[in-house]
Design a protein around this motif. Sequence first.
Motif, PDB file in Angstrom:
ATOM      1  N   GLU A 104       0.856  -1.180   0.000  1.00 26.48           N
ATOM      2  CA  GLU A 104       0.000   0.000   0.000  1.00 26.48           C
ATOM      3  C   GLU A 104       0.896   1.236   0.000  1.00 26.48           C
ATOM      4  OE1 GLU A 104      -2.995  -0.047   3.027  1.00 26.48           O
ATOM      5  OE2 GLU A 104      -3.967  -1.848   2.243  1.00 26.48           O
ATOM      6  N   VAL A 111       0.247  -6.132   0.143  1.00 26.08           N
ATOM      7  CA  VAL A 111      -1.025  -6.430  -0.521  1.00 26.08           C
ATOM      8  C   VAL A 111      -0.932  -7.833  -1.106  1.00 26.08           C
ATOM      9  CG1 VAL A 111      -2.667  -5.756  -2.303  1.00 26.08           C
ATOM     10  CG2 VAL A 111      -1.387  -4.002  -1.064  1.00 26.08           C
ATOM     11  N   LYS A 153      -6.005  -4.871  -8.207  1.00 25.95           N
ATOM     12  CA  LYS A 153      -6.732  -5.616  -7.184  1.00 25.95           C
ATOM     13  C   LYS A 153      -7.969  -4.814  -6.818  1.00 25.95           C
ATOM     14  CE  LYS A 153      -6.671  -7.897  -2.722  1.00 25.95           C
ATOM     15  NZ  LYS A 153      -5.965  -8.199  -1.459  1.00 25.95           N
ATOM     16  N   GLY A 155     -10.541  -2.814  -4.937  1.00 24.25           N
ATOM     17  CA  GLY A 155     -10.353  -1.966  -3.762  1.00 24.25           C
ATOM     18  C   GLY A 155      -9.132  -1.078  -3.838  1.00 24.25           C
ATOM     19  N   TYR A 156      -8.348  -1.230  -4.954  1.00 22.76           N
ATOM     20  CA  TYR A 156      -7.148  -0.425  -5.140  1.00 22.76           C
ATOM     21  C   TYR A 156      -7.140   0.170  -6.551  1.00 22.76           C
ATOM     22  CZ  TYR A 156      -5.353  -2.719  -0.927  1.00 22.76           C
ATOM     23  OH  TYR A 156      -5.195  -3.176   0.352  1.00 22.76           O
ATOM     24  N   THR A 180      -2.702   2.393  -4.293  1.00 19.18           N
ATOM     25  CA  THR A 180      -3.528   3.326  -3.531  1.00 19.18           C
ATOM     26  C   THR A 180      -4.928   2.759  -3.386  1.00 19.18           C
ATOM     27  OG1 THR A 180      -2.276   5.187  -4.436  1.00 19.18           O
ATOM     28  CG2 THR A 180      -4.406   5.691  -3.435  1.00 19.18           C
ATOM     29  N   THR A 181      -5.459   2.790  -2.174  1.00 23.45           N
ATOM     30  CA  THR A 181      -6.816   2.285  -1.981  1.00 23.45           C
ATOM     31  C   THR A 181      -7.807   3.172  -2.717  1.00 23.45           C
ATOM     32  OG1 THR A 181      -6.972   3.557   0.078  1.00 23.45           O
ATOM     33  CG2 THR A 181      -6.355   1.247   0.262  1.00 23.45           C
ATOM     34  N   THR A 182      -8.865   2.553  -3.237  1.00 24.62           N
ATOM     35  CA  THR A 182      -9.891   3.307  -3.948  1.00 24.62           C
ATOM     36  C   THR A 182     -10.905   3.882  -2.968  1.00 24.62           C
ATOM     37  OG1 THR A 182     -11.136   1.277  -4.290  1.00 24.62           O
ATOM     38  CG2 THR A 182      -9.680   1.983  -6.077  1.00 24.62           C
ATOM     39  N   SER A 231     -18.349   2.237  -5.991  1.00 21.10           N
ATOM     40  CA  SER A 231     -17.119   1.738  -5.376  1.00 21.10           C
ATOM     41  C   SER A 231     -15.956   1.789  -6.359  1.00 21.10           C
ATOM     42  CB  SER A 231     -17.326   0.298  -4.890  1.00 21.10           C
ATOM     43  OG  SER A 231     -18.410   0.205  -3.994  1.00 21.10           O
ATOM     44  N   ASN A 232     -14.761   1.559  -5.822  1.00 19.65           N
ATOM     45  CA  ASN A 232     -13.526   1.482  -6.622  1.00 19.65           C
ATOM     46  C   ASN A 232     -13.279   2.747  -7.444  1.00 19.65           C
ATOM     47  OD1 ASN A 232     -12.998  -1.184  -5.726  1.00 19.65           O
ATOM     48  ND2 ASN A 232     -14.436  -1.970  -7.248  1.00 19.65           N
TER      49      ASN A 232
END
Length: 387
Positions: A104, A111, A153, A155-156, A180-182, A231-232
């Motif tokens: 991350e 991750v 991935k 969520g990222y 980076t997280t979404t 999301s995302n």
Amino acid sequence: QSTVAGTVIDRQGDPIVGATVTLDDNDSGYAYTATTDASGNYTIEVFDLYDYDGTAVGNYSLSFTADGYVTKSRLLSITADESALTGEDATLRQAAIMTGTIYETDGTTVVANATIQADNGLGIVYSTTSADDGTFTFASLQAGSNYTLTVTKTGYVKNVVYNIAVSAGETTADQDVLLTTTITLSGTVLARADGGEIIGATIRLFNLGKPRSSSADYTTITLTDGTFTISNIDLGHYRVHVSQTGYIKLKVSELDLTTAVSGRDFKLEAAATIFGNITSKNGEPVHNAYVSVSSKAASDIGYGAVYTDMNGNYRITSLKAGKYIVKVWTTGYVEKVVQTRARQGKKKELDITLRSAGSISGQINDDTSGLPLSGYVVRVKSETVTA
């Protein structure tokens, strides 16, 4: 039973021990495998019990894989049952190796189960998955200087690294990639007048960091309780459009989505509607007439245009309250312009009668030679029509 046999060696002629040889049946999808012995030899026994007649005759793909070597594949055909195909040898080139870790953005949180693809730029794409400790390894890459590494991935935010060079027989290590997280945006779309939930409203997000476009980066529709979730989402600042028939489109010029946002409600104002029937002087419906509505105000408070249906009907919705100019135009009739007022949440019926149009035709000639002249604009005084 048929057999496929051969030897796997390296470019120096030494046997490769423990190489995996796979024979894929291109028709059934079934795969047979064997492993090379201390001399690099292998034998695959083919028992095709998956066809109704039990034959091994067919088309196959033969591939050779070994750690530290570039995988090699080719087509192979078995033309008769109980046949023995020998000499199906392969010479493998030493491979390049690439390793790294997926983290991350803090550089320490690993991750796991991220998908990593390595594209050599020549049409070959290798794929693997990060382990529980975030590490990944490509053990059988062709040497090259223009690899692109793509990491994804859920969520990222997808991350892409360009221009990675790898050499045969060497390990290119520490190809670490940060993800980076979404972001998630959720909320409700409501009617401004009574706070009621609006079902089926469309929410569109446009990334302000990209060139302006009519295509949204993210789109969703509200559920039966008026709620929505997107999301995302890539981190950034966005322009938001919220729309639904019967309501005025809401435009939010900027929404900060660098952290998750929940409970973000959007309220829509009920729109005005102008509708009616277009007929000729004798009461016949005029179909396919073009009806346009434009605001009299300098600001953009509403506009729209439609063609009348077979019964001469038209309807223009999603208008703000205000004064409008309605124009009707179609072939064979005089253009009609009418002013009207639309009130918020109300329907304004406006029927319009058209007069049949006259026409003027002729020819323009040179007054000396009498020859025809083209390209001259002919205007009718006090009319907008020209030819």
